[in-house]
Design an enzyme around this catalytic site. Structure first.
Site, PDB file in Angstrom:
ATOM      1  N   ASP A 481      33.763  15.129  16.573  1.00 20.95           N
ATOM      2  CA  ASP A 481      34.490  16.306  16.087  1.00 20.95           C
ATOM      3  C   ASP A 481      35.079  17.075  17.250  1.00 20.95           C
ATOM      4  OD1 ASP A 481      31.910  16.940  16.972  1.00 20.95           O
ATOM      5  OD2 ASP A 481      31.742  18.686  15.679  1.00 20.95           O
ATOM      6  N   ARG A 485      31.166  21.857  22.691  1.00 16.59           N
ATOM      7  CA  ARG A 485      30.027  22.686  22.297  1.00 16.59           C
ATOM      8  C   ARG A 485      28.804  21.812  21.996  1.00 16.59           C
ATOM      9  NH1 ARG A 485      33.137  24.235  16.888  1.00 16.59           N
ATOM     10  NH2 ARG A 485      32.402  22.574  15.528  1.00 16.59           N
ATOM     11  N   ASP A 486      27.743  22.433  21.538  1.00 17.97           N
ATOM     12  CA  ASP A 486      26.506  21.677  21.319  1.00 17.97           C
ATOM     13  C   ASP A 486      26.586  20.877  20.020  1.00 17.97           C
ATOM     14  OD1 ASP A 486      26.549  23.783  19.621  1.00 17.97           O
ATOM     15  OD2 ASP A 486      24.581  24.587  20.144  1.00 17.97           O
ATOM     16  N   GLU A 487      27.605  20.050  19.932  1.00 18.33           N
ATOM     17  CA  GLU A 487      27.805  19.267  18.718  1.00 18.33           C
ATOM     18  C   GLU A 487      28.226  17.849  19.116  1.00 18.33           C
ATOM     19  OE1 GLU A 487      29.386  21.622  15.694  1.00 18.33           O
ATOM     20  OE2 GLU A 487      29.198  20.057  14.188  1.00 18.33           O
ATOM     21  N   GLU A 759      40.506  23.275  16.405  1.00 12.47           N
ATOM     22  CA  GLU A 759      39.694  23.105  15.197  1.00 12.47           C
ATOM     23  C   GLU A 759      40.242  23.926  14.027  1.00 12.47           C
ATOM     24  OE1 GLU A 759      35.667  24.486  15.726  1.00 12.47           O
ATOM     25  OE2 GLU A 759      34.980  23.339  13.985  1.00 12.47           O
ATOM     26  N   HIS A 780      39.756  19.499  18.722  1.00 15.42           N
ATOM     27  CA  HIS A 780      39.243  18.932  17.478  1.00 15.42           C
ATOM     28  C   HIS A 780      40.408  18.159  16.865  1.00 15.42           C
ATOM     29  CE1 HIS A 780      35.371  20.548  16.104  1.00 15.42           C
ATOM     30  NE2 HIS A 780      35.665  20.148  14.871  1.00 15.42           N
TER      31      HIS A 780
HETATM   32  C1  BGC Z   1      32.346  20.041  12.752  1.00 20.02           C
HETATM   33  C2  BGC Z   1      33.439  19.510  11.888  1.00 20.02           C
HETATM   34  C3  BGC Z   1      32.782  18.859  10.722  1.00 20.02           C
HETATM   35  C4  BGC Z   1      32.116  19.975   9.989  1.00 20.02           C
HETATM   36  C5  BGC Z   1      31.581  19.656   8.669  1.00 20.02           C
HETATM   37  C6  BGC Z   1      31.618  21.094  11.994  1.00 20.02           C
HETATM   38  O1  BGC Z   1      30.653  21.710  12.701  1.00 20.02           O
HETATM   39  O2  BGC Z   1      32.811  20.494  13.969  1.00 20.02           O
HETATM   40  O3  BGC Z   1      34.545  19.093  12.424  1.00 20.02           O
HETATM   41  O4  BGC Z   1      33.550  18.024   9.977  1.00 20.02           O
HETATM   42  O5  BGC Z   1      31.179  20.631  10.773  1.00 20.02           O
HETATM   43  O6  BGC Z   1      32.224  20.433   7.828  1.00 20.02           O
END
Ligand code: BGC
Length: 880
Positions: A481, A485-487, A759, A780
């Site tokens: 995504d 960040r922490d993702e 995003e 994003h």
């Molecule tokens: C992500 C998105 C993902 C979403 C789910 C987010 O935190 O960054 O791109 O699809 O969560 O809705």
């Protein structure tokens, strides 16, 4: 765009400029691949598939037949398999000879005969190496002795003696965690973040490197350092660690063949030694701490005495996970960016601007007294006041700390961490920081650039640039995504939205082939598909419409883009399980249960008293994706000849659509959620009876106008918005949306100086303030899905699904939006397609190139007539 321009014109002139065909009678082959890769070294497929491209200057060239020779020597002296087939298939031709052995290098070459009677020379010999069978692994997993609790990166070392001349040497290596290996001080390979991220509980990839050049007769040293990576490090936004395991481990097998024909295998086992090195901590999100004073000088070379104090390693038992060869590209270094500017922010921070939001790291040169601590922090944007902004990184520290050892200048870069950034803040730098002390390096999966796209509109060109950089930064082994960040997770909704655009810009065949295996591996026993792949969330985080449909959508997209029927064969079960899952939770054919993200990040103004927020009923969306996935399953079943499934799922699809209409549409054709996304999905997925489609498209247009020519769609509606408008004859509205410069629109971020896709439509608001910090990534790719429409409609390059992989091409450019020119090229599995047009003084001029062994249908704008063409270059002109 002026609607009058769409009226079919009367004076259509088609002008073909034939090139002289006498120039060359030759045909040749190039770009040979096996399973989408050039000379791969770990092919697991029992019947690997060969592809080649045909080069010819002669128009209308097709392959008449091909011959393949395969053997186990570089000269293919003894032929193990020979195929001579009358066929025009040049893409993914399956091996059909005797059973291939594991761990064996096979050489092959191909030659073709074309329809003009020309025969090519035999291609240069190419090769592939088969992967290891489980019983071929003699190596043991090794780790530090005792519990692996240190944050520091362990080093592993083994000294070996090779007393004969080395003829060939391959190393098979993988890790739980990440590895960086060297032989006699030379880095092994140029891959980063190896062994890559997969559903480790199911399978772990190993890599194979040719290391002959690094070995010498006599003493040699293998040195490997390990990082936490996705395996053990922090992953996911819930501060979770050790998701896959708490012990970093190494598995390595070096197979050497000597000039005299004898062989030796060196493996990881309890004879290896371990210690810690200068990497005190390394984490994908947080960065790396590197203390140069702890460098073990000469540790990965012979003559290292300290080794005596190193500790023995421990051998670990093999786990249940499978070891598999790599099926996608490696992550490697790419573009470098010079520092453009060093400046002090109003807060007094020392900040460096690289001019591009990218993913990778900065190499930093520094010289200073031992113990000097330099920290380098990363950010995508500055605040409107011009200060360094990191709040949107949430808990990801994105910071490296380098501690100098004194003496000469050193160059630092992280080993097991990557950052998303345009700016860095440098603290503690000894002396004056100069531009030449820093270089930013983009790091991403090594995918070949396949697409080029440009127009007469510089803002659109910047949008294309931003889409491409969104792709680069988020294709770091897994489609993520966001990269900062922490993702940084493999969010399925984002990936399905962007996959077709990605396949224009770069060769993502191997990348998605690898990832789709994880989609299948992490699919739940009940068929539901997790939100993220590899799944590091819980088992309950699954089954959202438009996210989980990745199982059907991306499989189909890859088939269409690369003509890979094998991907449908491999993924079919997963596709079917997904559709069956929806059926199992649907009631009366309506998918109206469970959690759904819906049209994520759709337009919603503050203080919305008039109901302007574009809220689309989530179950209504779900029903359209239920239909879409079922349709794609039917398509796949047709390709694979699964007639019973075609009949079964066609009946289901009819019921899904009937249930949708009953639940969501008034008799006059109004949908219960009167949003752009609602109409877009209903039209894109053919949910409405044909006689009600035009009025629905008109409602969509009215809605767009009502918002002053603005889109209001989120993640699910956006990819299809302009496609639907074009399909129903509203090209002018599609262009209005594309070229809209105020929020919400694609060009608004461009006008705000974006260098990647954001995003949110308003990550930075018109007043310069930021959207909510806990979800505001500036890299994003999802909204970059418009790229697919740009290639297909502006440049006009379309695949034809019945002849996938661009075996047949539809070239149908549709000018508009005051563009005076557009040009695109796409490197397909057959070769390069070009479509490039200009529009001046009412004359539309189009240049088209079709690769050999492919054909195209050209439809000029507004024309009723289609032109069928074969390979070659053509020029067309028409009044417009
Ligand atoms: C992500 C998105 C993902 C979403 C789910 C987010 O935190 O960054 O791109 O699809 O969560 O809705």
């Amino acid at each position: 765009m002026n609607k009058n321009l769409l009226v079919p014109f009367t004076s259509l002139i088609l002008l073909f400029l034939f090139t002289t065909d006498t120039f060359s009678q030759k045909v040749s082959v190039k770009d040979l691949t096996v399973e989408h890769l050039v000379n791969p070294l770990s092919v697991d497929h029992p019947k690997p598939r060969f592809s080649w491209k045909i080069i010819s200057d002669i128009k209308n060239t097709k392959q008449r037949n091909y011959e393949i020779k395969l053997g186990t020597t570089a000269t293919i002296g003894k032929v193990l398999w020979k195929a001579g087939v009358s066929s025009d298939q040049s893409v993914l031709v399956a091996y059909d000879g005797p059973k291939l052995s594991s761990k064996t290098k096979y050489y092959w070459q191909v030659r073709v005969k074309d329809n003009h009677g020309n025969t090519s020379a035999w291609s240069p010999v190419q090769y592939f190496q088969t992967g290891l069978k489980p019983e071929d692994w003699q190596a043991k997993w090794i780790s530090v002795a005792g519990k692996d609790t240190s944050l520091a990166s362990p080093l592993f070392r083994k000294e070996i003696n090779l007393n004969k001349r080395v003829k060939s040497a391959l190393v098979y290596i993988t890790a739980k965690g990440l590895y960086e290996a060297s032989i006699n001080g030379n880095r092994v390979g140029n891959a980063y973040f190896a062994p890559g991220w997969t559903s480790y509980k199911d399978h772990i990839q190993y890599q194979v490197y040719d290391v002959k050049q690094s070995l010498k007769t006599g003493g040699n040293v293998i040195g490997v350092s390990l990082g936490d990576g996705w395996y053990k490090g922090r992953i996911g936004f819930n501060h979770q660690k050790q998701f896959y395991g708490d012990t970093r481990a190494l598995l390595m097998q070096l197979e050497v063949e000597f000039a005299d024909g004898s062989k030796e295998t060196i493996v990881t086992d309890n004879t290896w030694k371990t210690s810690y090195g200068p990497i005190l901590a390394a984490n994908i999100y947080d960065g790396e701490t590197y203390d140069a004073r702890l460098e073990r000088q000469g540790w990965n070379n012979t003559g290292f005495k300290e080794d005596l104090n190193w500790k023995p390693v421990q051998e670990l038992a093999f786990g249940p996970e499978k070891l598999v060869g790599m099926s996608g590209p490696q992550v490697t270094k790419h573009e470098e960016f010079k520092a453009l500017k060093i400046f002090k922010t109003p807060k007094g921070e020392t900040v460096v601007d690289f001019g591009q939001n990218l993913v990778g790291w900065v190499t930093l040169k520094a010289k200073g007294p031992a113990g000097t601590k330099i920290s380098i922090s990363h950010a995508e944007v500055l605040t409107k006041e011009g200060n360094f902004y990191t709040t949107n990184l949430r808990t990801a520290r994105q910071q490296h700390t380098y501690i100098l050892k004194g003496g000469t200048e050193q160059t630092f870069e992280p080993h097991f961490s990557f950052q998303g950034f345009r700016y860095v803040k440098v603290d503690g730098y000894p002396g004056e920081l100069r531009l030449e002390d820093l270089t930013a390096v983009a790091v991403y999966s090594d995918m070949k650039t396949t697409g080029k796209f440009s127009t007469s509109n510089p803002l659109l060109n910047q949008l294309q640039h931003n889409i491409t950089w969104g792709q680069k930064g988020n294709f770091v082994d897994v489609p993520t995504d966001c990269p900062q960040r922490d993702e940084r997770l493999g969010w399925t909704g984002d990936a399905q939205a962007f996959a077709l655009t990605a396949a224009y810009n770069m060769d993502v065949s191997g990348f998605f082939t690898k990832w789709l295996k994880d989609v299948a591996a992490d699919q739940l026993p009940n068929g539901s598909v997790p939100f993220v792949i590899p799944n590091v969330l819980t088992q309950n985080d699954a089954g959202s419409a438009g996210w989980a449909d990745v199982a059907t959508i991306v499989s189909w997209d890859m088939y269409v883009s690369y003509g890979d029927k094998g991907i449908l064969e491999t993924q079919y079960n997963s596709m079917k399980k997904w559709v069956d899952y929806i059926s199992s939770v649907a009631k009366n054919n309506l998918w109206n249960t469970g959690f759904h993200f819906g049209d994520w990040l759709f337009y919603r103004p503050n203080d919305d008293n008039d109901g302007r927020a574009a809220v689309t009923d989530k179950y209504m969306i779900a029903q359209t994706f239920y239909a879409h996935s079922t349709q794609l399953l039917i398509n796949a079943a047709k390709v694979l000849g699964k007639t019973e499934d075609v009949v079964k799922y066609q009946a289901l699809l009819d019921q899904i659509k009937a249930a949708y209409l009953k639940e969501n549409m008034t008799p006059s054709g109004k949908l219960v959620s009167a949003t752009q996304t609602a109409y877009v999905l209903a039209l894109q997925f053919d949910m409405l009876p044909e006689n009600l489609r035009a009025q629905a498209a008109q409602r969509l247009v009215d809605n767009v106008k009502d918002y002053g020519n603005h889109l209001t769609t989120g993640f699910l509606g956006t990819p299809y918005l302009c496609h639907v408008l074009s399909r129903f004859g509203h090209e002018d509205v599609a262009y209005d949306l594309l070229l809209q410069e105020s929020y919400p629109s694609w060009l608004y971020p461009v006008k705000m100086g974006a260098t990647t896709i954001w995003e949110r439509w308003d990550g930075i608001k018109p007043d310069g303030s930021f959207q909510t910090a806990d979800m505001n990534s500036f890299n994003h790719y999802a909204y970059g899905a418009i790229g697919d429409w740009m290639y297909k409609n502006i440049a006009g390059i379309n695949p034809v699904v019945t002849r996938p992989g661009y075996k047949d091409i539809l070239i149908a450019p549709r000018p508009g939006g005051k563009l005076t020119s557009a040009s695109a090229a796409l490197e397909t599995v057959y070769g390069t397609i070009k479509s490039s047009w200009t529009l001046t003084d009412g004359t539309f001029k189009l240049d088209v190139t079709v690769p050999a062994n492919a054909s195209a249908t050209v439809v000029l704008p507004g024309a009723l007539k289609k032109e069928e063409i074969g390979s070659g270059s053509y020029h067309f002109e028409s009044k417009y």
